[in-house]
Design an enzyme around this catalytic site. Sequence first.
Site, PDB file in Angstrom:
ATOM      1  N   LYS A 132       0.833  -1.197   0.000  1.00 45.18           N
ATOM      2  CA  LYS A 132       0.000   0.000   0.000  1.00 45.18           C
ATOM      3  C   LYS A 132       0.873   1.254   0.000  1.00 45.18           C
ATOM      4  O   LYS A 132       1.866   1.335   0.718  1.00 45.18           O
ATOM      5  CB  LYS A 132      -0.921  -0.024   1.223  1.00 45.18           C
ATOM      6  N   SER A 141      -9.308   2.528   2.385  1.00 45.92           N
ATOM      7  CA  SER A 141      -8.247   3.132   1.604  1.00 45.92           C
ATOM      8  C   SER A 141      -7.252   2.132   1.000  1.00 45.92           C
ATOM      9  O   SER A 141      -6.346   2.527   0.260  1.00 45.92           O
ATOM     10  CB  SER A 141      -7.473   4.125   2.484  1.00 45.92           C
ATOM     11  N   SER A 185     -10.586   0.679   6.470  1.00 45.12           N
ATOM     12  CA  SER A 185      -9.775   0.897   5.266  1.00 45.12           C
ATOM     13  C   SER A 185      -9.210  -0.378   4.663  1.00 45.12           C
ATOM     14  O   SER A 185      -8.842  -0.395   3.491  1.00 45.12           O
ATOM     15  CB  SER A 185      -8.619   1.854   5.586  1.00 45.12           C
TER      16      SER A 185
END
Length: 492
Positions: free
Chosen positions: A80, A155, A179
């Site tokens: 990420k 996210s 997320s």
Amino acid sequence: MTDPCDLPATEARRLIGGRKLSPVELTESCIARIERVDHAVNAMVARDFTRARAAARAAEAAVMAGNRLPPLHGLPLGVKDLEDTEGLRTTYGSLMFKDNIPKADQGFIATIRAAGGIVLGKTNTPEFGAGGNTRNLVYGATGNPFEPTKSAAGSSGGSAVALATGMVPLATGSDMGGSLRNPAAFCGIVGMRPSPGLFPSEKRLLGPSGLGVLGPMARSAADLGLMFDATASYDPRDMLSAPLSPDEATSRAAADLGTLRAAFTADFGFAPTSRQTRALFADRTARLAPLFATAEDATPDCRHADETFAILRAVNFLASFGATYRTAPERLGPNVRANVEEGLGYTAADVARALHAQTALYWAWQHFFTTHDVLIAPAVTIQPRPWTELFPAEIDGAGTKSYYHWLALAYAVTLAGHPSLCLPLGTDEHGMPFGVQIIGRRHADRAVIEVAKAIEAIGAATGPELTRPVPDIGKLAAARPISGMDGFLAMG
């Protein structure tokens, strides 16, 4: 014939150890998949193919030399874009850091490399992880692998899409208000929010706050268990980190669902769960309930969760971005600015009230788990909607309280600090994935993984409603580039 990139991580690792699959072959297969479909979804935004190929050759040499191999040896991963990677562009989804090249790996990434993982690239995320829709002004929007015009959530949306499409067998994520779990549900993969402290972060600015955590993402519960075991660790730089207990470090006991007391809740008593999601959850509940010793509709007391999460979340954003907001607010996106401004409006009395309410909620959850072994809820209040919608302003015609109110099913668990694994269970009537949260006792993370594995095994023998859906790779390969869609590189 199955492409190597589509193999389960556990199977790929077994084949590598048995000299039946080369890390080079696996890495090349993952690269080929990225090059074939990423134009349609925009998941792998910064690529490190040259160094990944070199690492794969070194991993192959270690296999052929008969060396002792670490648990993730030769497995490519997506990281990420909130997590620092040495020598590889790390933007946090912010134009302020569009040219940032870290000089060192974040601790989590260093642990992954030490475990034998090969970083293939960075996966897309909203600016500083603020938002449940993976869009930013650096890389643009990420599309859902089942329908690229729809949201992959966030996210950790880039990681979820990369996994669903076979770009990597494992990926990293992080979670505050869902997320990690929300994109897992929207994209049909497995993601776990672990108990705070098991995946330490030296970047935690508010040491005692367990709202934000790092965590593993995979395509199955077994694969997630492999990554969990290889990367859960202790780091004294994180105030919440503690050495793993013997039970956490060694427990692999398979779950016998027929001995467990299960509870099901569609809303924790307060979340704005849509009618569509309630109907999907009722169908899955009817299929799951007979598997357990007892099953009932029940929820821990989550009163004041909305206000409590709003205050504590805003305090975290104020600590991280308050200085930038005071000097150059235009450098921050709308979601980050909204959180900072909210934080500036709270008083010390508000924060004290929120911490008191969180403590009361925590004790309510501890009492609940004296009479229940597992709690199952939907992962997200809604099903995927277009990524052009920055956030859902309404659900079933009723307005949401904030840009993150639709994440209430996730942040109820965040406030309690319990482990929660998102497990995909088929699709809705439009062919979009549906996922549930499997929640266990605090620090019973391994037990949660085993429950998910047991449900997966039963689902494989019973039908698509209890199994992971798979996107159409051929359709994605032929799809138009997402970069050509209206609003791709915009935030409103």
